[in-house]
Enzyme design. Structure first.
Site, PDB file in Angstrom:
ATOM      1  N   GLY A   1       0.813  -1.218   0.000  1.00 26.74           N
ATOM      2  CA  GLY A   1       0.000   0.000   0.000  1.00 26.74           C
ATOM      3  C   GLY A   1       0.845   1.266   0.000  1.00 26.74           C
ATOM      4  CB  CYS A   2       3.783   2.259   2.002  1.00 28.30           C
ATOM      5  SG  CYS A   2       2.946   2.086   3.599  1.00 28.30           S
ATOM      6  CB  THR A   3       5.135   0.301  -2.857  1.00 28.77           C
ATOM      7  OG1 THR A   3       6.105  -0.136  -1.897  1.00 28.77           O
ATOM      8  CG2 THR A   3       5.771   0.379  -4.225  1.00 28.77           C
TER       9      THR A   3
END
Length: 184
Positions: free
Chosen positions: A42-44
């Site tokens: 998700g952060c990527t």
């Protein structure tokens, strides 16, 4: 925090010897996004979306800063791997995270822990938070932030135009009154 509140000031490390503060962005809009961890799915995706829209944000006098508790070394690897054109602040002691109230209790596999709640703050050139997003869902989020930025700029242009019109009218009527007073 409410909309149009003063953004908490900060001083965050981006390298071992370089830091950034809120004052460094005076006169510009700033997107400050908090994410849980480098190199996670998700952060990527969120960071890639900000990367892919970076030029659009810059066209609107806006910089982007990401913040997580990861180390500077981790951020360096993440920036290099994902070709991120913006800086990431390392906040291992959670000072910045706590100032923006993004540390929340989370639960995974029945185990509770404190972690970063994915959040984004849009800060105007005067250092005021004009919009905040909590519990961010990644799909469509960056587009929503960009849309809000454009709307904020449009609204500030309207205010500037109204101030300009008001100043013009004040000068015009002052001159007219002055002309009336000078007549015999």
């Amino acid at each position: 925090m409410n909309d149009k509140t003063k953004a908490p000031s900060f001083l965050g490390l981006i390298t071992e010897s370089e830091s950034l503060s809120l004052k460094d962005f005076s006169g510009k809009y700033l997107v400050l996004y908090f994410y849980p961890r480098d190199m996670t799915s998700g952060c990527t995706l969120e960071s890639q979306d900000f990367r892919d829209h970076y030029k659009s944000f810059q066209k609107h006098n806006c910089e982007i800063l990401g913040v997580s508790r990861d180390s500077i070394k981790s951020h360096d690897k993440f920036c290099e791997k994902e070709s991120l054109p913006f800086k990431l602040i390392s906040d291992p002691d959670e000072k910045l995270c706590k100032a923006y109230d993004v540390m929340k209790e989370k639960s995974m596999y029945g185990k509770k822990f404190m972690g970063i709640e994915r959040s984004t703050f849009l800060i105007n050139p005067n250092g005021e938070i004009i919009k905040e997003w909590r519990k961010v869902k990644v799909p469509g989020h960056v587009e929503e932030v960009l849309s809000e930025l454009k709307e904020a700029i449009k609204n500030s242009d309207i205010v500037i135009n109204l101030i300009g019109i008001s100043a013009f009218l004040a000068i015009f009527f002052a001159a007219e009154i002055s002309n009336l007073c000078l007549c015999p």
